[in-house]
Design a protein around this motif. Structure first.
Motif, PDB file in Angstrom:
ATOM      1  N   LEU A 394       0.877  -1.158   0.072  1.00  0.00           N
ATOM      2  CA  LEU A 394       0.085  -0.727  -0.261  1.00  0.00           C
ATOM      3  C   LEU A 394       0.550   1.577   0.009  1.00  0.00           C
ATOM      4  O   LEU A 394       2.193   1.405   0.515  1.00  0.00           O
ATOM      5  CB  LEU A 394      -0.932   0.588   1.631  1.00  0.00           C
ATOM      6  CG  LEU A 394      -1.227  -0.900   1.740  1.00  0.00           C
ATOM      7  CD1 LEU A 394      -2.178  -1.141   2.935  1.00  0.00           C
ATOM      8  CD2 LEU A 394      -3.038  -1.573   0.392  1.00  0.00           C
ATOM      9  N   PRO A 395       0.662   2.832  -0.610  1.00  0.00           N
ATOM     10  CA  PRO A 395       1.293   3.569  -0.458  1.00  0.00           C
ATOM     11  C   PRO A 395       1.344   3.692   0.828  1.00  0.00           C
ATOM     12  O   PRO A 395       0.470   3.235   1.896  1.00  0.00           O
ATOM     13  CB  PRO A 395      -0.020   4.258  -0.723  1.00  0.00           C
ATOM     14  CG  PRO A 395      -0.764   4.199  -1.662  1.00  0.00           C
ATOM     15  CD  PRO A 395      -0.979   2.602  -0.872  1.00  0.00           C
ATOM     16  N   ALA A 396       2.770   4.319   1.492  1.00  0.00           N
ATOM     17  CA  ALA A 396       3.468   4.794   2.933  1.00  0.00           C
ATOM     18  C   ALA A 396       2.165   5.038   3.367  1.00  0.00           C
ATOM     19  O   ALA A 396       1.605   6.465   2.989  1.00  0.00           O
ATOM     20  CB  ALA A 396       4.676   5.035   2.688  1.00  0.00           C
ATOM     21  N   GLY A 397       1.968   4.868   4.622  1.00  0.00           N
ATOM     22  CA  GLY A 397       0.832   5.558   5.950  1.00  0.00           C
ATOM     23  C   GLY A 397       0.187   5.490   5.884  1.00  0.00           C
ATOM     24  O   GLY A 397      -1.192   6.134   6.251  1.00  0.00           O
ATOM     25  N   THR A 398      -0.668   4.994   4.335  1.00  0.00           N
ATOM     26  CA  THR A 398      -2.457   4.724   4.757  1.00  0.00           C
ATOM     27  C   THR A 398      -2.386   3.063   5.377  1.00  0.00           C
ATOM     28  O   THR A 398      -3.396   2.578   4.878  1.00  0.00           O
ATOM     29  CB  THR A 398      -2.810   3.964   3.091  1.00  0.00           C
ATOM     30  OG1 THR A 398      -2.027   3.390   2.217  1.00  0.00           O
ATOM     31  CG2 THR A 398      -2.627   5.345   2.393  1.00  0.00           C
ATOM     32  N   LEU A 399      -1.897   2.232   5.625  1.00  0.00           N
ATOM     33  CA  LEU A 399      -2.506   1.081   6.478  1.00  0.00           C
ATOM     34  C   LEU A 399      -3.348   0.897   7.325  1.00  0.00           C
ATOM     35  O   LEU A 399      -4.359   0.530   7.590  1.00  0.00           O
ATOM     36  CB  LEU A 399      -0.434   0.263   7.063  1.00  0.00           C
ATOM     37  CG  LEU A 399      -1.505  -1.125   7.997  1.00  0.00           C
ATOM     38  CD1 LEU A 399      -1.837  -2.283   6.646  1.00  0.00           C
ATOM     39  CD2 LEU A 399       0.112  -1.279   8.301  1.00  0.00           C
ATOM     40  N   ASP A 400      -3.580   2.583   8.523  1.00  0.00           N
ATOM     41  CA  ASP A 400      -4.240   1.564   9.246  1.00  0.00           C
ATOM     42  C   ASP A 400      -5.684   2.707   8.669  1.00  0.00           C
ATOM     43  O   ASP A 400      -6.950   1.826   8.460  1.00  0.00           O
ATOM     44  CB  ASP A 400      -3.718   3.000  10.399  1.00  0.00           C
ATOM     45  CG  ASP A 400      -3.201   2.696  11.181  1.00  0.00           C
ATOM     46  OD1 ASP A 400      -2.533   1.139  11.028  1.00  0.00           O
ATOM     47  OD2 ASP A 400      -2.564   3.645  11.920  1.00  0.00           O
ATOM     48  N   LEU A 401      -6.112   2.903   7.619  1.00  0.00           N
ATOM     49  CA  LEU A 401      -7.129   3.685   6.535  1.00  0.00           C
ATOM     50  C   LEU A 401      -7.338   2.462   6.009  1.00  0.00           C
ATOM     51  O   LEU A 401      -8.231   2.084   6.248  1.00  0.00           O
ATOM     52  CB  LEU A 401      -6.949   4.757   6.185  1.00  0.00           C
ATOM     53  CG  LEU A 401      -7.830   5.288   5.204  1.00  0.00           C
ATOM     54  CD1 LEU A 401      -9.067   5.885   5.498  1.00  0.00           C
ATOM     55  CD2 LEU A 401      -7.376   6.102   3.871  1.00  0.00           C
ATOM     56  N   PHE A 402      -6.826   2.002   5.715  1.00  0.00           N
ATOM     57  CA  PHE A 402      -6.983   0.661   4.301  1.00  0.00           C
ATOM     58  C   PHE A 402      -7.849  -0.168   5.369  1.00  0.00           C
ATOM     59  O   PHE A 402      -8.628  -1.203   5.157  1.00  0.00           O
ATOM     60  CB  PHE A 402      -5.777  -0.079   4.095  1.00  0.00           C
ATOM     61  CG  PHE A 402      -6.074  -1.050   3.256  1.00  0.00           C
ATOM     62  CD1 PHE A 402      -6.060  -1.042   1.604  1.00  0.00           C
ATOM     63  CD2 PHE A 402      -5.472  -2.539   4.001  1.00  0.00           C
ATOM     64  CE1 PHE A 402      -6.583  -2.386   1.232  1.00  0.00           C
ATOM     65  CE2 PHE A 402      -6.519  -3.852   2.772  1.00  0.00           C
ATOM     66  CZ  PHE A 402      -7.140  -3.815   1.918  1.00  0.00           C
ATOM     67  N   GLN A 403      -6.920  -0.963   6.670  1.00  0.00           N
ATOM     68  CA  GLN A 403      -8.103  -2.045   8.019  1.00  0.00           C
ATOM     69  C   GLN A 403      -9.461  -1.433   7.602  1.00  0.00           C
ATOM     70  O   GLN A 403      -9.652  -2.010   8.387  1.00  0.00           O
ATOM     71  CB  GLN A 403      -6.170  -1.807   8.960  1.00  0.00           C
ATOM     72  CG  GLN A 403      -4.766  -3.123   8.239  1.00  0.00           C
ATOM     73  CD  GLN A 403      -4.397  -3.068   9.869  1.00  0.00           C
ATOM     74  OE1 GLN A 403      -3.900  -2.162  10.369  1.00  0.00           O
ATOM     75  NE2 GLN A 403      -3.526  -4.005   9.356  1.00  0.00           N
ATOM     76  N   LYS A 404      -8.852   0.005   8.464  1.00  0.00           N
ATOM     77  CA  LYS A 404     -10.522   0.148   9.131  1.00  0.00           C
ATOM     78  C   LYS A 404     -11.811  -0.181   8.238  1.00  0.00           C
ATOM     79  O   LYS A 404     -12.431   0.096   8.439  1.00  0.00           O
ATOM     80  CB  LYS A 404      -9.825   1.813   9.495  1.00  0.00           C
ATOM     81  CG  LYS A 404     -11.583   2.738  10.468  1.00  0.00           C
ATOM     82  CD  LYS A 404     -11.412   3.909  10.374  1.00  0.00           C
ATOM     83  CE  LYS A 404     -12.556   4.960  10.471  1.00  0.00           C
ATOM     84  NZ  LYS A 404     -13.144   5.332   9.368  1.00  0.00           N
ATOM     85  N   GLU A 405     -11.111   0.834   6.972  1.00  0.00           N
ATOM     86  CA  GLU A 405     -11.932   0.299   5.617  1.00  0.00           C
ATOM     87  C   GLU A 405     -12.373  -0.285   5.437  1.00  0.00           C
ATOM     88  O   GLU A 405     -13.794  -0.902   5.111  1.00  0.00           O
ATOM     89  CB  GLU A 405     -11.650   1.309   4.905  1.00  0.00           C
ATOM     90  CG  GLU A 405     -11.430   3.469   5.154  1.00  0.00           C
ATOM     91  CD  GLU A 405     -12.579   3.992   5.517  1.00  0.00           C
ATOM     92  OE1 GLU A 405     -14.062   2.933   5.806  1.00  0.00           O
ATOM     93  OE2 GLU A 405     -12.800   4.763   6.333  1.00  0.00           O
ATOM     94  N   ILE A 406     -11.266  -1.518   4.691  1.00  0.00           N
ATOM     95  CA  ILE A 406     -11.759  -2.743   4.586  1.00  0.00           C
ATOM     96  C   ILE A 406     -12.702  -3.505   4.988  1.00  0.00           C
ATOM     97  O   ILE A 406     -13.069  -4.756   4.421  1.00  0.00           O
ATOM     98  CB  ILE A 406      -9.994  -3.315   3.928  1.00  0.00           C
ATOM     99  CG1 ILE A 406     -10.766  -4.983   3.000  1.00  0.00           C
ATOM    100  CG2 ILE A 406      -9.369  -4.607   5.499  1.00  0.00           C
ATOM    101  CD1 ILE A 406     -11.265  -3.990   1.510  1.00  0.00           C
ATOM    102  N   ALA A 407     -13.047  -3.450   6.597  1.00  0.00           N
ATOM    103  CA  ALA A 407     -13.404  -4.202   6.857  1.00  0.00           C
ATOM    104  C   ALA A 407     -15.149  -3.718   7.466  1.00  0.00           C
ATOM    105  O   ALA A 407     -15.722  -4.733   7.886  1.00  0.00           O
ATOM    106  CB  ALA A 407     -13.033  -3.646   8.812  1.00  0.00           C
TER     107      ALA A 407
END
Length: 580
Positions: A394-407
């Motif tokens: 993922l683009p740097a700095g987007t891990l938390d956002l991705f995990q939150k929204e994909i859930a």
């Protein structure tokens, strides 16, 4: 492309391979016996797969390899996306194995003829240099001799006429200069990673320059003659510790391929005891170099060169890499001091054990799809593999956002559904039209009603249904109200440029009712009547997705267990975060 007799013979023989009789399974599973509806569904699926496969064989025989690839992709995709666990039904499992084995056989023969089912490949720097004719420039030699006196390297660098000729080519010719400028710029993306791997393996740092000769630092480079691929040009078969399935090809994963390269070059040095011979062995093979040494009694690359005991390509390989190292380490002397290397690729990584479309990843992270695919060059189908652990970048700095929204999106919907960030004033009906779904469906997925005001929401989950593949003969889609080339391209997983090329369009506007080819039309001679022209079907794969080494493809899909079955029950997404 003109096919050889053996090429056609193999295609004909494969058509005659034992298949599953339609409507009469050879090995009916207990599940099918107890569930007539499921059995009928499986048989209909097999019939559709057979039609796609037979169309692929027909295109293959006629030499239309791109169209054949699309047909084969579609045949396999139908089974992978059917929702029926392949290994849970004997009929479907046997069909999957038969189709994959048959396509693998065809592609292996196709690789012998050229580059398999892949398109035209860009030549590597080494191939470009092979086509050039150049002599040694005395001024270049003098300049290189001065540079060599102060050049620091952990490889033994020498200067002779062979090396000087490559320095001349890469600094004095238009093609050579353009090649080295582009390569050194691109190297910036991967230099830090490559140097880290080489250090961890205890190898000289300047072995990085083999990537210049092999691929010009392009992770998805393909060799048209051999079928070798990736930054380090590994063959599609062989034991390198790199996996290939219907979903990914690790030859195109920069870090994993670099690890494999480091292990191989290290083994070459351990066997041959000389870095020039080890580098030559990377090109020709350690066994071949070892036999040349034994045959002549000289464990010296330059002596083997002078005695003509090396093939022409290997003769050029070592001096070219020395030349590139000298140029790269002395950019000011060769007029390259203004080169700005690309910034290093920075990324977050998340492990997935489900299939997620890269367009959904782009929606969530706010990055262009091209950036997501660039971070994941080994993926073949614009999606991560199901039921298998995969490192999604993922683009740097987007891990938390991705995990939150994909859930928020049910696991079994992540390959189809989308995530839409609402613009100011945008309505539910406008969003529904853009994605060709109903406002009621979007409302249900987001625990809303179709009359709710969405102005205070930041985003919506969009329950897009799996795109129905167009008919194999036409791959034709008729534009609807509100369509543009952008929305059509997004729906069918192609690019706007492809749509414009296939349909000979100059603008992005599309009249309602206009028929659009959403897959590449078969490249058939104009002497064939329009009514008989076949069209390639759409397929999710970007590359030859069904190829594997040996039988590894049989493990590309695993049967899903009860936990997966429970997860597949679609749950409405939670309300999106409210705007502040």
């Amino acid at each position: 492309m003109v096919l050889s007799r053996s090429f056609v013979a193999i295609a004909a023989a494969i058509v005659l391979l034992p298949s599953i009789p339609l409507g009469h399974a050879q090995a009916t599973s207990a599940a099918s016996q107890s569930n007539p509806a499921q059995h009928q569904r499986v048989q209909q699926l097999i019939q559709n797969v057979e039609k796609a496969y037979e169309n692929g064989v027909a295109n293959y025989r006629d030499g239309h390899l791109s169209a054949a690839k699309s047909n084969f992709d579609y045949a396999v995709d139908q089974m992978l996306t059917s929702g029926i666990p392949i290994k849970s039904d004997a009929d479907l499992s046997a069909e999957f194995d038969r189709i994959v084995d048959a396509v693998n056989t065809l592609e292996m023969d196709s690789l012998k003829q050229g580059n398999g089912f892949a398109g035209t490949a860009e030549p590597t720097p080494a191939e470009a240099a092979e086509q050039a004719t150049f002599s040694v420039d005395p001024a270049v030699v003098a300049q290189a001799q001065e540079a060599l006196k102060t050049t620091q390297s952990d490889l033994p660098l020498v200067l002779n006429d062979y090396v000087a000729s490559f320095i001349t080519f890469y600094t004095k010719s238009r093609v050579g200069h353009g090649t080295i400028v582009a390569s050194l710029q691109r190297a910036g993306r991967y230099r830090e990673m490559i140097e880290k791997v080489l250090k961890e393996e205890g190898l000289p740092q300047d072995l990085i320059y083999l990537a210049f000769a092999e691929s010009s630092f392009r992770p998805q480079a393909l060799n048209a003659g051999s079928g070798a691929g990736g930054m380090w040009q590994f063959m599609p078969f062989g034991v390198y510790g790199l996996s290939r399935t219907g979903w990914y090809d690790e030859r195109f994963d920069p870090e994993k391929a670099t690890r494999a390269y480091a292990r191989l070059i290290k083994a070459n040095y351990a066997q041959l005891g000389d870095w020039y011979l080890a580098i030559a062995a990377y090109n020709w093979g350690a066994g071949a170099v070892q036999r040349a040494v034994q045959r002549t009694g000289y464990a010296d690359f330059w002596e083997l060169y002078r005695r003509n005991n090396l093939p022409a390509q290997t003769k050029n390989y070592v001096p070219e890499i020395i030349a590139v190292a000298l140029i790269a380490k002395n950019p000011k002397q060769y007029g390259l001091e203004d080169i700005q290397p690309d910034p290093p690729l920075l990324m977050d990584t998340v492990k997935t054990d489900y299939s997620v479309d890269l367009r959904l990843v782009a929606d969530i992270t706010g990055a262009p799809v091209q950036e997501i695919t660039g971070l994941n060059p080994s993926l073949l189908r614009m999606a991560t593999p199901p039921d298998e652990s995969y490192d999604l970048h993922l683009p740097a700095g987007t891990l938390d956002l991705f995990q939150k929204e994909i859930a928020e999106i049910p696991e079994d919907k992540r390959r189809y559904w989308r995530f839409h960030k609402l613009a100011s004033g945008e309505t539910l009906e406008e969003v529904a039209r853009a994605y060709h779904v109903s406002a009621a469906e979007i409302a249900t997925a987001n625990q809303l009603t179709s009359t709710d005001d969405v102005s205070n929401l930041e985003a919506l989950v969009i329950p897009v249904a799996p795109a129905t593949a167009p008919a194999l003969r036409t791959a034709l889609y008729h534009a609807r109200r509100g369509d543009s080339l952008v929305t059509v391209a997004d729906r069918f997983g192609v690019t706007v440029d492809q749509l414009k090329r296939w349909n000979r369009l100059k603008t992005k506007a599309v009249p309602v009712g206009r028929g659009l080819y959403v897959a590449e039309p078969a490249n058939i001679s104009s002497s064939v009547s329009r009514s008989s022209r076949g069209r390639a079907s759409t397929g999710a794969a970007r590359r030859a997705t069904t190829r594997t080494s040996g039988k590894a493809s049989r493990h590309a899909v695993k049967s899903t267990g009860n936990a997966k079955a429970r997860a597949s029950q679609a749950k409405p997404a939670q309300h999106r975060a409210r705007k502040s």
